[in-house]
Design an enzyme around this catalytic site. Structure first.
Site, PDB file in Angstrom:
ATOM      1  N   ALA A 130      53.433  72.806  20.301  1.00  0.00           N
ATOM      2  CA  ALA A 130      53.543  71.917  21.457  1.00  0.00           C
ATOM      3  C   ALA A 130      54.495  72.487  22.498  1.00  0.00           C
ATOM      4  CB  ALA A 130      54.018  70.537  21.011  1.00  0.00           C
TER       5      ALA A 130
ATOM      6  N   GLY B 134      53.058  73.916  15.627  1.00  0.00           N
ATOM      7  CA  GLY B 134      51.684  73.429  15.746  1.00  0.00           C
ATOM      8  C   GLY B 134      50.651  74.531  15.828  1.00  0.00           C
TER       9      GLY B 134
ATOM     10  N   GLU C  93      49.849  75.187  12.328  1.00  0.00           N
ATOM     11  CA  GLU C  93      49.062  74.053  11.828  1.00  0.00           C
ATOM     12  C   GLU C  93      47.611  74.155  12.277  1.00  0.00           C
ATOM     13  OE1 GLU C  93      52.093  70.380  11.232  1.00  0.00           O
ATOM     14  OE2 GLU C  93      51.969  71.145  13.283  1.00  0.00           O
TER      15      GLU C  93
ATOM     16  N   GLU D 204      59.807  73.219  12.603  1.00  0.00           N
ATOM     17  CA  GLU D 204      60.130  71.891  13.128  1.00  0.00           C
ATOM     18  C   GLU D 204      61.483  71.344  12.666  1.00  0.00           C
ATOM     19  OE1 GLU D 204      55.629  72.182  13.393  1.00  0.00           O
ATOM     20  OE2 GLU D 204      57.219  72.877  12.050  1.00  0.00           O
TER      21      GLU D 204
END
Length: 271
Positions: free
Chosen positions: A68, A113, A116, A136
């Site tokens: 992000a 992300g 991910e 994170e």
């Protein structure tokens, strides 16, 4: 070619969609607009059956995706942050539940992300220079796109605990050894090799590919006997289909089959 300012979608004639994150100056991090565009791209095979495989990559050589966009997030209120994360959750689901196989071509760093996204793909090829991490906890949050679940399933729980809790980056060689990626490629050959396997998948019977993915995805969560029963149910749904007949006919006629795809009995859930 269908482009936005942050995403490129190339419609290749072999039935493959090539989706490229195009924010190299920001390590291909996704903001809200990019996440919405990505979600739309992964939903296209639902209504456009000519697409049989999707390849996801990043622009440039430095980064696949840094997750992000933290510059955008720095200006968000708590309510806006949570609303944005719902957009991101839909993005990750659209990759996981895409009607056709999704392959990641990891051309650089895949962090947070970005990793991910890779873990939600069916499988991944990577540049030898790629790096990976779920960072994170170093930012005061935790992975929120499935990372605590998908990384543990890929590399094992104890190794995932180390990587997530220490926010430890790992190399392309480690990613290959641990099962995060399937192949390492020279950076100049990465996209070529990924597209080659995507085209090989796209040349197979579409319903057969969907049923095989379904059997693996759901059967692996069952005991072996139940998983095998699921496999047989998927197998039986294909018997009598036009593609099954065409495949056997082409084999006996010593030619390449021309698969058209057909609607099979729908299952609960997706492949």
């Amino acid at each position: 070619m269908q482009n936005t300012t942050t995403l490129k979608v190339q419609e290749r004639p072999e039935g493959v969609l090539l989706v490229t994150l195009d924010r190299p100056e920001l390590a291909n991090a996704f903001d809200t607009r990019t996440a919405l565009a990505l979600t739309e791209a992964f939903l296209r095979p639902e209504t456009e059956p000519r697409w049989r495989c999707v390849v996801l990559t990043g622009s440039g050589k430095r980064a696949f995706c840094a997750g992000a966009d933290l510059k955008e997030r720095n200006s968000l209120t708590e309510a806006q942050w949570l609303a944005q994360h719902e957009v991101f959750e839909r993005l990750f689901r659209s990759v996981r539940d895409c009607r056709v196989p999704v392959i990641a071509a990891v051309n650089g760093a895949a962090y947070a992300g970005g990793l991910e996204l890779v873990l939600h793909c069916d499988f991944a090829y990577a540049s030898k220079a790629a790096r990976f991490a779920l960072t994170e906890v170093s930012l005061g949050i935790i992975p929120g796109g499935g990372g605590t679940q998908t990384l543990a399933r890929a590399v094992g729980e104890r190794r995932a605990r180390e990587l997530i809790l220490a926010a430890r980056p790992f190399s392309a060689e480690e990613a290959l050894a641990w099962g995060v990626v399937n192949r390492l490629c020279d950076s100049g050959k990465l996209l070529e090799e990924t597209l080659a396997v995507a085209e090989r998948i796209a040349a197979n019977a579409p319903a057969s590919v969907r049923e095989a993915r379904h059997a693996m995805r759901y059967g692996l969560g069952m005991d072996l006997a139940s998983g095998m029963q699921m496999e047989i149910a998927a197998y039986n749904r294909l018997i009598g289909s036009e593609d099954q007949k065409e495949g056997v006919r082409a084999f006996n006629e010593k030619r390449k089959p021309k698969f058209r795809g057909r609607k099979v009995v729908e299952w609960e859930g997706k492949a």
